[in-house]
Design a protein around this motif. Structure first.
Motif, PDB file in Angstrom:
ATOM      1  N   LEU A 180      46.726   0.117  26.582  1.00  0.00           N
ATOM      2  CA  LEU A 180      47.811   0.761  25.839  1.00  0.00           C
ATOM      3  C   LEU A 180      47.428   1.031  24.388  1.00  0.00           C
ATOM      4  CD1 LEU A 180      50.835  -1.346  27.178  1.00  0.00           C
ATOM      5  CD2 LEU A 180      50.027   0.870  27.990  1.00  0.00           C
ATOM      6  N   LEU A 181      46.664   0.105  23.805  1.00  0.00           N
ATOM      7  CA  LEU A 181      46.317   0.235  22.393  1.00  0.00           C
ATOM      8  C   LEU A 181      45.533   1.514  22.108  1.00  0.00           C
ATOM      9  CD1 LEU A 181      46.419  -1.115  19.619  1.00  0.00           C
ATOM     10  CD2 LEU A 181      44.301  -2.314  20.188  1.00  0.00           C
ATOM     11  N   GLN A 182      44.699   1.928  23.055  1.00  0.00           N
ATOM     12  CA  GLN A 182      43.870   3.120  22.841  1.00  0.00           C
ATOM     13  C   GLN A 182      44.703   4.385  22.652  1.00  0.00           C
ATOM     14  OE1 GLN A 182      41.609   4.585  26.161  1.00  0.00           O
ATOM     15  NE2 GLN A 182      42.982   3.689  27.676  1.00  0.00           N
ATOM     16  N   HIS A 183      45.949   4.372  23.135  1.00  0.00           N
ATOM     17  CA  HIS A 183      46.804   5.553  23.008  1.00  0.00           C
ATOM     18  C   HIS A 183      47.584   5.561  21.689  1.00  0.00           C
ATOM     19  CE1 HIS A 183      45.849   6.641  27.078  1.00  0.00           C
ATOM     20  NE2 HIS A 183      46.327   5.505  27.554  1.00  0.00           N
ATOM     21  N   GLY A 184      47.452   4.489  20.923  1.00  0.00           N
ATOM     22  CA  GLY A 184      48.182   4.426  19.655  1.00  0.00           C
ATOM     23  C   GLY A 184      47.298   4.144  18.467  1.00  0.00           C
ATOM     24  N   LEU A 185      46.041   4.545  18.555  1.00  0.00           N
ATOM     25  CA  LEU A 185      45.089   4.258  17.477  1.00  0.00           C
ATOM     26  C   LEU A 185      45.498   4.906  16.157  1.00  0.00           C
ATOM     27  CD1 LEU A 185      41.648   4.563  19.324  1.00  0.00           C
ATOM     28  CD2 LEU A 185      42.914   2.491  18.734  1.00  0.00           C
ATOM     29  N   ASP A 186      46.234   6.011  16.221  1.00  0.00           N
ATOM     30  CA  ASP A 186      46.638   6.691  14.993  1.00  0.00           C
ATOM     31  C   ASP A 186      47.798   5.987  14.297  1.00  0.00           C
ATOM     32  OD1 ASP A 186      48.278   7.336  17.136  1.00  0.00           O
ATOM     33  OD2 ASP A 186      48.867   9.269  16.288  1.00  0.00           O
ATOM     34  N   THR A 187      48.364   4.954  14.928  1.00  0.00           N
ATOM     35  CA  THR A 187      49.502   4.255  14.319  1.00  0.00           C
ATOM     36  C   THR A 187      49.193   2.783  14.009  1.00  0.00           C
ATOM     37  OG1 THR A 187      50.440   3.605  16.474  1.00  0.00           O
ATOM     38  CG2 THR A 187      51.119   5.735  15.557  1.00  0.00           C
ATOM     39  N   THR A 188      47.947   2.362  14.227  1.00  0.00           N
ATOM     40  CA  THR A 188      47.637   0.930  14.064  1.00  0.00           C
ATOM     41  C   THR A 188      47.749   0.442  12.622  1.00  0.00           C
ATOM     42  OG1 THR A 188      45.278   1.515  13.997  1.00  0.00           O
ATOM     43  CG2 THR A 188      46.176   0.750  16.102  1.00  0.00           C
ATOM     44  N   ASP A 189      47.677   1.348  11.662  1.00  0.00           N
ATOM     45  CA  ASP A 189      47.815   0.922  10.267  1.00  0.00           C
ATOM     46  C   ASP A 189      49.251   0.513   9.941  1.00  0.00           C
ATOM     47  OD1 ASP A 189      45.157   1.342   9.717  1.00  0.00           O
ATOM     48  OD2 ASP A 189      45.438   3.369   8.936  1.00  0.00           O
ATOM     49  N   GLU A 190      50.216   1.238  10.514  1.00  0.00           N
ATOM     50  CA  GLU A 190      51.606   0.969  10.175  1.00  0.00           C
ATOM     51  C   GLU A 190      52.379   0.197  11.237  1.00  0.00           C
ATOM     52  OE1 GLU A 190      53.722   4.623   9.704  1.00  0.00           O
ATOM     53  OE2 GLU A 190      53.082   5.431  11.638  1.00  0.00           O
ATOM     54  N   ALA A 191      51.896   0.224  12.467  1.00  0.00           N
ATOM     55  CA  ALA A 191      52.639  -0.386  13.567  1.00  0.00           C
ATOM     56  C   ALA A 191      52.938  -1.876  13.385  1.00  0.00           C
ATOM     57  CB  ALA A 191      51.894  -0.162  14.883  1.00  0.00           C
ATOM     58  N   PRO A 192      51.967  -2.716  12.998  1.00  0.00           N
ATOM     59  CA  PRO A 192      52.265  -4.152  12.873  1.00  0.00           C
ATOM     60  C   PRO A 192      53.419  -4.447  11.919  1.00  0.00           C
ATOM     61  CG  PRO A 192      49.901  -3.812  12.864  1.00  0.00           C
ATOM     62  CD  PRO A 192      50.536  -2.448  12.763  1.00  0.00           C
ATOM     63  N   ALA A 193      53.426  -3.802  10.753  1.00  0.00           N
ATOM     64  CA  ALA A 193      54.477  -4.048   9.769  1.00  0.00           C
ATOM     65  C   ALA A 193      55.827  -3.536  10.256  1.00  0.00           C
ATOM     66  CB  ALA A 193      54.115  -3.397   8.431  1.00  0.00           C
ATOM     67  N   LEU A 194      55.845  -2.329  10.833  1.00  0.00           N
ATOM     68  CA  LEU A 194      57.101  -1.749  11.294  1.00  0.00           C
ATOM     69  C   LEU A 194      57.696  -2.537  12.459  1.00  0.00           C
ATOM     70  CD1 LEU A 194      56.249   2.071  11.159  1.00  0.00           C
ATOM     71  CD2 LEU A 194      57.725   0.772   9.607  1.00  0.00           C
ATOM     72  N   LEU A 195      56.852  -2.890  13.431  1.00  0.00           N
ATOM     73  CA  LEU A 195      57.344  -3.648  14.577  1.00  0.00           C
ATOM     74  C   LEU A 195      57.792  -5.044  14.166  1.00  0.00           C
ATOM     75  CD1 LEU A 195      54.781  -2.671  17.371  1.00  0.00           C
ATOM     76  CD2 LEU A 195      57.139  -1.904  17.113  1.00  0.00           C
ATOM     77  N   SER A 196      57.055  -5.672  13.263  1.00  0.00           N
ATOM     78  CA  SER A 196      57.436  -7.008  12.787  1.00  0.00           C
ATOM     79  C   SER A 196      58.811  -6.969  12.126  1.00  0.00           C
ATOM     80  CB  SER A 196      56.405  -7.526  11.795  1.00  0.00           C
ATOM     81  OG  SER A 196      55.157  -7.748  12.411  1.00  0.00           O
ATOM     82  N   SER A 197      59.038  -5.965  11.288  1.00  0.00           N
ATOM     83  CA  SER A 197      60.323  -5.846  10.613  1.00  0.00           C
ATOM     84  C   SER A 197      61.457  -5.630  11.606  1.00  0.00           C
ATOM     85  CB  SER A 197      60.289  -4.681   9.612  1.00  0.00           C
ATOM     86  OG  SER A 197      59.362  -4.932   8.577  1.00  0.00           O
ATOM     87  N   LEU A 198      61.206  -4.801  12.616  1.00  0.00           N
ATOM     88  CA  LEU A 198      62.213  -4.550  13.653  1.00  0.00           C
ATOM     89  C   LEU A 198      62.539  -5.834  14.418  1.00  0.00           C
ATOM     90  CD1 LEU A 198      63.909  -2.510  15.283  1.00  0.00           C
ATOM     91  CD2 LEU A 198      61.911  -2.181  16.761  1.00  0.00           C
ATOM     92  N   ILE A 199      61.515  -6.560  14.808  1.00  0.00           N
ATOM     93  CA  ILE A 199      61.700  -7.802  15.563  1.00  0.00           C
ATOM     94  C   ILE A 199      62.457  -8.830  14.724  1.00  0.00           C
ATOM     95  CG2 ILE A 199      60.515  -9.788  16.577  1.00  0.00           C
ATOM     96  CD1 ILE A 199      58.250  -7.817  17.364  1.00  0.00           C
ATOM     97  N   LEU A 200      62.048  -8.967  13.469  1.00  0.00           N
ATOM     98  CA  LEU A 200      62.674  -9.969  12.608  1.00  0.00           C
ATOM     99  C   LEU A 200      64.140  -9.647  12.314  1.00  0.00           C
ATOM    100  CD1 LEU A 200      59.723 -10.688  10.168  1.00  0.00           C
ATOM    101  CD2 LEU A 200      60.665 -12.212  11.906  1.00  0.00           C
ATOM    102  N   ARG A 201      64.466  -8.353  12.199  1.00  0.00           N
ATOM    103  CA  ARG A 201      65.875  -7.996  12.016  1.00  0.00           C
ATOM    104  C   ARG A 201      66.700  -8.391  13.227  1.00  0.00           C
ATOM    105  NH1 ARG A 201      63.719  -3.380   9.433  1.00  0.00           N
ATOM    106  NH2 ARG A 201      63.908  -2.095  11.296  1.00  0.00           N
ATOM    107  N   SER A 202      66.131  -8.238  14.407  1.00  0.00           N
ATOM    108  CA  SER A 202      66.857  -8.593  15.626  1.00  0.00           C
ATOM    109  C   SER A 202      67.015 -10.099  15.781  1.00  0.00           C
ATOM    110  CB  SER A 202      66.121  -8.027  16.851  1.00  0.00           C
ATOM    111  OG  SER A 202      64.921  -8.746  17.100  1.00  0.00           O
ATOM    112  N   LEU A 203      66.167 -10.867  15.097  1.00  0.00           N
ATOM    113  CA  LEU A 203      66.220 -12.319  15.202  1.00  0.00           C
ATOM    114  C   LEU A 203      67.091 -12.967  14.132  1.00  0.00           C
ATOM    115  CD1 LEU A 203      62.438 -13.097  15.900  1.00  0.00           C
ATOM    116  CD2 LEU A 203      64.311 -13.170  17.539  1.00  0.00           C
ATOM    117  N   SER A 204      67.619 -12.165  13.208  1.00  0.00           N
ATOM    118  CA  SER A 204      68.422 -12.722  12.110  1.00  0.00           C
ATOM    119  C   SER A 204      69.628 -13.479  12.658  1.00  0.00           C
ATOM    120  CB  SER A 204      68.911 -11.610  11.190  1.00  0.00           C
ATOM    121  OG  SER A 204      67.804 -10.970  10.568  1.00  0.00           O
ATOM    122  N   PRO A 205      69.937 -14.666  12.103  1.00  0.00           N
ATOM    123  CA  PRO A 205      71.092 -15.453  12.579  1.00  0.00           C
ATOM    124  C   PRO A 205      72.406 -14.796  12.182  1.00  0.00           C
ATOM    125  CG  PRO A 205      70.060 -16.507  10.682  1.00  0.00           C
ATOM    126  CD  PRO A 205      69.170 -15.340  11.051  1.00  0.00           C
TER     127      PRO A 205
END
Length: 205
Positions: A180-205
């Protein structure tokens, strides 16, 4: 973090036998030069100076050799993730570091060495034991971080832990699965930060 057991690779002979290491080293080099699919056990035997029958005393097939190499690569990714997660105490930051380390380590090990990607792709599509252990490690690491975050008050506690863990693993999947990663090589610079922020917002108490 809990340690994930190493996969059981279909290998033969004494576990610490130096010939095993010679075979794996020669196979790694051949796979890098010619690719996994184009390399045969006969090619490896010629490169090492052994008979094909002698190699079969240590590995039952080419796939078994490939699994050993794949296992070594995946264990390196796991080590990188453990190191990144252990550097910080905050559960939210642990999650950020985990995702970032997964992407960086996968890119380094799989895509800077394109021929070895063949092994990773075969392993992922064939559900080789090494990939199952790798995925179990990721799942367990996420679960551990979530439990720490719930105890510290950083994460919500209403959603069942296993459900939350599985959901986050699925969100992260394009970042750690080589197919799957090979299909998103153009987004690897921003994906970790964006996905982390999305996940953490969903985990907020």
């Amino acid at each position: 973090m809990n340690k994930t057991p190493s996969p059981k690779v279909a290998a033969r002979g004494p576990v610490d036998h130096e010939v095993r290491d010679q075979i794996v080293t020669a196979a790694t080099e051949h796979f890098r030069l010619y690719g996994y699919e184009k390399t045969t056990v006969s090619d490896l035997a010629k490169a090492i100076g052994f008979s094909k029958a002698y190699i079969y005393k240590f590995f039952e097939s080419k796939q078994a050799i490939g699994e050993m190499i794949c296992s070594n690569c995946l264990q390196q990714i796991q080590a990188d993730v453990r190191a990144a997660v252990d550097e910080v105490d905050s559960p939210p930051e642990k999650l950020r570091r985990m995702l970032k380390a997964l992407v960086e380590s996968c890119l380094r090990l799989f895509f800077l060495d394109r021929k070895l990607y063949d092994i990773a792709a075969s392993a992922a599509s064939g559900r080789w034991p090494a990939t199952l252990v790798y995925e179990a490690f990721i799942e367990q690491t996420i679960s551990d971080i979530l439990q720490q975050g719930r105890q510290s008050g950083d994460f919500e506690r209403k959603t069942p832990l296993d459900e939350t863990t599985r959901a986050i693993q699925l969100i992260m999947r394009p970042c750690f699965n080589p197919l799957l990663l090979q299909h998103g090589l153009d987004t690897t610079d921003e994906a970790p930060a964006l996905l982390s922020s999305l996940i953490l917002r969903s985990l907020s108490p």
